[in-house]
Scaffold this active site. Sequence first.
Site, PDB file in Angstrom:
ATOM      1  N   VAL A   1       0.834  -1.205   0.000  1.00 52.76           N
ATOM      2  CA  VAL A   1       0.000   0.000   0.000  1.00 52.76           C
ATOM      3  C   VAL A   1       0.870   1.257   0.000  1.00 52.76           C
ATOM      4  CG1 VAL A   1      -1.811   1.277   1.201  1.00 52.76           C
ATOM      5  CG2 VAL A   1      -1.873  -1.221   1.171  1.00 52.76           C
TER       6      VAL A   1
ATOM      7  N   LYS B   1      11.844  -0.745   8.833  1.00 54.64           N
ATOM      8  CA  LYS B   1      12.571  -1.505   9.862  1.00 54.64           C
ATOM      9  C   LYS B   1      14.073  -1.391   9.648  1.00 54.64           C
ATOM     10  CE  LYS B   1       9.333  -5.061  11.326  1.00 54.64           C
ATOM     11  NZ  LYS B   1       8.652  -6.109  10.605  1.00 54.64           N
TER      12      LYS B   1
ATOM     13  N   VAL C   1     -11.479  -0.457   4.487  1.00 54.96           N
ATOM     14  CA  VAL C   1     -12.560  -1.327   4.009  1.00 54.96           C
ATOM     15  C   VAL C   1     -12.712  -1.175   2.501  1.00 54.96           C
ATOM     16  CG1 VAL C   1     -15.012  -1.911   4.149  1.00 54.96           C
ATOM     17  CG2 VAL C   1     -13.835  -1.050   6.184  1.00 54.96           C
TER      18      VAL C   1
ATOM     19  N   GLY D   1     -10.707  -1.509  -0.086  1.00 53.51           N
ATOM     20  CA  GLY D   1      -9.641  -0.973  -0.940  1.00 53.51           C
ATOM     21  C   GLY D   1     -10.008   0.388  -1.512  1.00 53.51           C
TER      22      GLY D   1
ATOM     23  N   ILE E   1     -12.718   1.349  -3.008  1.00 51.04           N
ATOM     24  CA  ILE E   1     -14.158   1.680  -3.016  1.00 51.04           C
ATOM     25  C   ILE E   1     -14.439   2.744  -1.952  1.00 51.04           C
ATOM     26  CG2 ILE E   1     -16.481   0.769  -2.694  1.00 51.04           C
ATOM     27  CD1 ILE E   1     -15.349  -2.017  -3.381  1.00 51.04           C
TER      28      ILE E   1
ATOM     29  N   GLY F   1       0.794 -15.894  -5.070  1.00 57.03           N
ATOM     30  CA  GLY F   1       0.906 -14.723  -4.204  1.00 57.03           C
ATOM     31  C   GLY F   1      -0.426 -14.048  -3.931  1.00 57.03           C
TER      32      GLY F   1
ATOM     33  N   GLU G   1      -1.904 -15.544   1.458  1.00 51.61           N
ATOM     34  CA  GLU G   1      -0.737 -15.548   2.340  1.00 51.61           C
ATOM     35  C   GLU G   1      -0.303 -16.989   2.647  1.00 51.61           C
ATOM     36  OE1 GLU G   1       0.462 -12.648   3.844  1.00 51.61           O
ATOM     37  OE2 GLU G   1      -1.116 -11.271   3.182  1.00 51.61           O
TER      38      GLU G   1
ATOM     39  N   LYS H   1     -13.519  -5.715   8.894  1.00 49.80           N
ATOM     40  CA  LYS H   1     -14.131  -4.698   8.036  1.00 49.80           C
ATOM     41  C   LYS H   1     -15.610  -4.499   8.386  1.00 49.80           C
ATOM     42  CE  LYS H   1     -10.780  -5.659   4.367  1.00 49.80           C
ATOM     43  NZ  LYS H   1     -10.503  -6.586   3.243  1.00 49.80           N
TER      44      LYS H   1
END
Lengths: 433, 433
Positions: free
Chosen positions: A14, A45, A132, A134, A136, A187, A190, A205
């Site tokens: 993201v 990190k 919630v 993506g 939208i 991919g 997960e 959500k």
Amino acid sequence: MKKVKVALLGIGTVGGGVWEILHTNREEILKNCGYEIEVEKILVKDVTKKRNTDIPQHLFTSNIEDILNNKEIEMVVEVMGGIEPAKEYILRSIKEGKHIVTANKALLANHGEEIMKTAREEGVKVYYEASVGGGIPIIHAMKESLGGNKIQEVKGILNGTTNYILTKMTQEKVDFPTVLKEAQDKGYAEADPTADVEGFDAAHKLTILSSLAFGISTKFHEVHREGISKITPIDIEYAKELGYVIKLLAIGKEKEGVIELRVHPTFVPKYHPLASVNDSFNAVFVKGNAVGELMFYGRGAGDLPTGSAVVGDMMAILKAQGNVAVEVLDNYSVEKIVKPISETEAEYYVRLIVKDKPGVLGKIASLFGESNVSLSSVIQKGEGDPSVSLVFLTHYAKEGNVQEAIKKIIAIEEVVELANLIPVENGQKVKEV
Amino acid sequence: MKKVKVALLGIGTVGGGVWEILHTNREEILKNCGYEIEVEKILVKDVTKKRNTDIPQHLFTSNIEDILNNKEIEMVVEVMGGIEPAKEYILRSIKEGKHIVTANKALLANHGEEIMKTAREEGVKVYYEASVGGGIPIIHAMKESLGGNKIQEVKGILNGTTNYILTKMTQEKVDFPTVLKEAQDKGYAEADPTADVEGFDAAHKLTILSSLAFGISTKFHEVHREGISKITPIDIEYAKELGYVIKLLAIGKEKEGVIELRVHPTFVPKYHPLASVNDSFNAVFVKGNAVGELMFYGRGAGDLPTGSAVVGDMMAILKAQGNVAVEVLDNYSVEKIVKPISETEAEYYVRLIVKDKPGVLGKIASLFGESNVSLSSVIQKGEGDPSVSLVFLTHYAKEGNVQEAIKKIIAIEEVVELANLIPVENGQKVKEV
């Protein structure tokens, strides 16, 4: 031109999307919110890690204090995910008077109230459209446009991974473990798929949506939750036979002050708009006592769709601050020209009424060819009648060429008339010109 | 609690919806925008006309000066329609410093720039969510949530009347004149249906959407426009055979600074989300370079859906003024209880594995009945095998009762196991409890 400095916490999927949008759509963003947005710091990190991006090295820091203590940073964009340390960083940023944009559904579903309460006390904004659905814009719609409604239902397909798996199981008639394995290899799922497959992600959500819809506290631990791992191709076949498809729905309803909150595999009638939401698409269905039934459909995940929601929130905060009245209908800088219809390219449906004589099809096909219109399908009906319908579907062609061909075709003696000419709107296989 | 006084210009279908929502949802509106909204005056042609409403007679006036000269009225809601005198009244209201909410697409498509320019000069807001797609919050989404996108396409089913007619023609295989006549008799189509049927209404809406999407001036006169009167059941049949449905689409696209603007009957592939938008529903499909494909679906007309958009705009103006930070996730006053899953009512799909022995179906059906679960369908597959699937679809029942029945059923010797239990989410034939 005003400038605002922001920090990103995290630069994964993201975060990468946000960075890309801020740069690719710089002009649109400036025009629509009146600010140039500059990323001042990015929390990671390990600053020495090799990254395949164009991000200048000096933006990276592994020390949150570099962000918290920087008075120039007015907004913190949390796209690291997980509960801790995201929660601590957000709370400390709020206390430094920084606005927050977050995509973190797990955090909001579990600690949303504490975060919002702190933000209210400190007078900063916390926006979370990306948490919630993506890209939208469902959160914004619920908070703003539908504010004059009593919301009675909010339900939807809120998890792309499980919808992808169920779609594959439906279309290819393979079982859950096989599709899950394939999704993991690609991919799309997960390595530990529990959060998606067992419905935790959808329940997070739903917790956020139902808090907005029904004006209740966050009730993640009261959401009834079942995953999709028990669904078999046999159930999917029976569903089909009965007129249904199986979807993992998140369902929130209110009736006379009593709420239903549940996430589970569900039979959805084929005619329902949610039934045709396939692959990794998400959709949210809302029912309000004034607006009636509404549905929002789009990409529920991915770098750019989710990034679009994050950037939209950043702009909304800036607009609320600066009171930028971006108005439309007369707010244009560069003028653009409208393409004449003859230059439009599409596939076309052409129906001709012709006299059923040998050779007529060949003549017509040649005339299409002469005007650079190639054909993908031909259907002839009513053989033996004096006049018959001859139907063509063309490949992509310019409307001007199609019109030119038709002008010549209707001049042929055997052609009675052009019964109809209708463009196809495909939306998928758009040929690049 | 703050109070704001507003005037309505017109009290037809949309105006009536606005009045009803302001009263029915008074509490939600106050909570979500921080203002009590009071209708101070309503402009009508004839104050003596008998009206079947609860509106107090003293609110009506036929003199626009009563509204323009009333300094207490801060907002004017134009729901009278038509170009004049709506345009004059809006411009004069703006000059009196009053904010405007309008549902008038014809006016905006033709004179939007003049109105917005005047509003900018006078520092007032003009909102117009209700002008496109009724209750669907597409304008707000385009202006706000999608502001970080370059919009590449905006297309949709923007006229409910023509979509209703095409849906009927498709489902019942009747011709255009017959369905139009029926729609007129039922009040779904106007006595003079030209604006809808010939695509003018959709072209007005496309003009507004494309101005927002592509940042261009309003170009109503450059929209290529064709209506649906030439569509025949024969074309619809051929479309079906080829894998398409025929819809009246309004299409706006931008590619390298060149725009396409067109309204015409279009072949839409059956798999496309727009293909399953039926009856009088509207839908808008947007493609942005970040968000990807989005679709918004809902009621494109009607008193309450359109009223919902008008009231949403009124609230948005008030929130922008008062800077009311209505936040969520912790902004609840009355707490509500979550219904236990056992009290949830739904239809259920139940799949059992049973030994194929005579009498087993009867035993199971009786046990469902004992728990007050009645059955709507039974399917048995694999006859003759030692173990077979026995599938039931129940009528509406409490999950607790279904679970109770299943507990007894799986105790029967002939029942091998419960293979699956899945609720149906119907969304239409919801039984009132």
